[in-house]
Design a protein around this motif. Structure first.
Motif, PDB file in Angstrom:
ATOM      1  N   TYR A  73       0.814  -1.223   0.000  1.00 24.26           N
ATOM      2  CA  TYR A  73       0.000   0.000   0.000  1.00 24.26           C
ATOM      3  C   TYR A  73       0.849   1.275   0.000  1.00 24.26           C
ATOM      4  O   TYR A  73       0.330   2.364  -0.237  1.00 24.26           O
ATOM      5  CB  TYR A  73      -0.977   0.015   1.195  1.00 24.26           C
ATOM      6  CG  TYR A  73      -0.321   0.003   2.555  1.00 24.26           C
ATOM      7  CD1 TYR A  73       0.290   1.132   3.089  1.00 24.26           C
ATOM      8  CD2 TYR A  73      -0.314  -1.162   3.325  1.00 24.26           C
ATOM      9  CE1 TYR A  73       0.901   1.111   4.336  1.00 24.26           C
ATOM     10  CE2 TYR A  73       0.292  -1.198   4.569  1.00 24.26           C
ATOM     11  CZ  TYR A  73       0.896  -0.057   5.068  1.00 24.26           C
ATOM     12  OH  TYR A  73       1.505  -0.090   6.290  1.00 24.26           O
ATOM     13  N   SER A  98      -6.649   0.397   3.546  1.00 27.45           N
ATOM     14  CA  SER A  98      -7.887   0.473   4.331  1.00 27.45           C
ATOM     15  C   SER A  98      -8.009  -0.800   5.163  1.00 27.45           C
ATOM     16  O   SER A  98      -7.641  -1.891   4.697  1.00 27.45           O
ATOM     17  CB  SER A  98      -9.105   0.650   3.420  1.00 27.45           C
ATOM     18  OG  SER A  98      -9.081  -0.280   2.369  1.00 27.45           O
ATOM     19  N   THR A 114     -13.672  -4.342   6.015  1.00 35.73           N
ATOM     20  CA  THR A 114     -15.082  -4.148   6.386  1.00 35.73           C
ATOM     21  C   THR A 114     -15.519  -5.327   7.260  1.00 35.73           C
ATOM     22  O   THR A 114     -14.813  -6.353   7.356  1.00 35.73           O
ATOM     23  CB  THR A 114     -15.989  -4.116   5.146  1.00 35.73           C
ATOM     24  OG1 THR A 114     -15.924  -5.411   4.529  1.00 35.73           O
ATOM     25  CG2 THR A 114     -15.566  -3.029   4.158  1.00 35.73           C
ATOM     26  N   ASN A 142      -7.656   1.011  14.155  1.00 34.69           N
ATOM     27  CA  ASN A 142      -6.852   2.212  13.892  1.00 34.69           C
ATOM     28  C   ASN A 142      -5.382   1.917  14.192  1.00 34.69           C
ATOM     29  O   ASN A 142      -5.054   1.086  15.039  1.00 34.69           O
ATOM     30  CB  ASN A 142      -7.365   3.407  14.710  1.00 34.69           C
ATOM     31  CG  ASN A 142      -7.178   3.195  16.192  1.00 34.69           C
ATOM     32  OD1 ASN A 142      -6.142   3.546  16.745  1.00 34.69           O
ATOM     33  ND2 ASN A 142      -8.154   2.580  16.862  1.00 34.69           N
TER      34      ASN A 142
END
Ligand SMILES: O=P(O)(O)O[C@H]1O[C@H](CO)[C@@H](O)[C@H]1O
Length: 294
Positions: free
Chosen positions: A92, A203, A206, A260
């Motif tokens: 990433y 990210s 989910t 986080n």
């Protein structure tokens, strides 16, 4: 016409970096340790250190992530010569996968036989708690399913086979040794063994993705490690991997938790001393492999 895309480093480019390091340190490491997010303190346990900034090493990529200092530390641990990456590279960050894994082949050219890879990961297994240490027994390579495998491109036989086996990626004897070490240290209550799944990030997952990964057999999820392991196995290193469970993956639509990076780093700080102790004892127990391809 599209410009031709570079698919990796040449053997000569790897040699330039390895030869530069060999000329600039007297250490001849047999063991490499890769520090996960927030786990860079592991490098501090090395004695007689010789430290290089990644920015000073020819061809070396740069760390861009908080919690990855970007230093290569040579030194001894329990009398054994080691090299430690204080900071790894991730997809990433925008690096092609062959840059992410560049240091592994450098280590091989330095003579490293055993790679100890550590990471911070989210716990998918509901028995896992924050602060657990999971010995990695296997992995799920999601970018690999989509064709993003570090061995894509021409194969250089000087490093390894075109089609390396991965069913024995995480060395059974080293996992056994780690379990003994953990038991002797009184860590059994927070020691687990499971399957690590790599995603591209950055990210976080989910809720639906976490539930899917769990059903697929993953116990922990992260954004690293697997690419390094594939390249290490390709060039014949033994691999030991561990995940620090820094957070619990959010699996429930009623949950208020949010993944986080600060929590990830904080858990690393809290478990630092136990991880250092465990890695030290593990290194103490590692026998030379006489550079045999596993
Ligand atoms: O895998 P390491 O480098 O430990 O880092 C983990 O922590 C970061 C997310 O907080 C991601 O980079 C993830 O892969």
């Amino acid at each position: 016409m599209f410009p031709e895309q570079k698919l990796g480093y040449t053997y000569e480019e790897y040699k330039v970096t390895a030869d530069w390091l060999l000329a600039n340190t007297e250490h001849r490491p047999l063991i490499a340790i890769i520090c996960g997010s927030g786990l860079g303190g592991l490098a501090e346990i090395l004695k007689d250190q010789k430290v290089f900034s990644y920015s000073d090493i020819p061809n070396f990529p740069q760390s861009t992530v908080h919690g990855h200092a970007g230093r290569l530390v040579f030194g001894t641990l329990k009398g054994k010569s080691c090299v430690c990456m204080q900071g790894r590279f991730h997809l990433y960050e925008g690096y092609p996968i062959w840059k992410v894994t560049f240091p592994i082949r450098i280590f091989r050219l330095l003579g490293v036989e055993t790679a100890i890879v550590t990471n911070a990961a989210g716990g998918l297994n509901e028995d896992y708690k924050v602060g657990d240490i999971m010995l990695i027994k296997d992995h799920l390579n999601m970018p690999g399913f989509a064709g993003n495998n570090p061995l894509v491109g021409p194969n250089d036989e000087r490093f390894g086979l075109r089609f390396p086996c991965m069913s024995d990626a995480y060395d059974r004897d080293l996992r056994k040794l780690a379990k003994t070490v953990a038991r002797d240290l009184g860590y059994s209550d927070f020691l687990k063994e499971g399957v690590y799944c790599v995603l591209g990030g950055p990210s976080f997952e989910t809720i639906a993705e976490c539930n899917m990964l769990k059903r697929l057999g993953a116990d922990a999820v992260g954004m690293s490690t697997v690419h390094e392991v594939i390249v290490a196995r390709h060039c014949g290193m033994r691999v030991f991997g561990l995940s620090l469970i820094t957070n619990k993956a959010v699996m429930d639509y009623n949950s208020e938790s949010k993944a986080n990076h600060e929590e990830v780093l904080q858990t690393g700080r809290e478990r630092a001393s136990q991880l250092e102790e465990m890695i030290s004892r593990l290194v103490e127990g590692i026998e030379p492999n006489n550079n045999n391809v596993c």
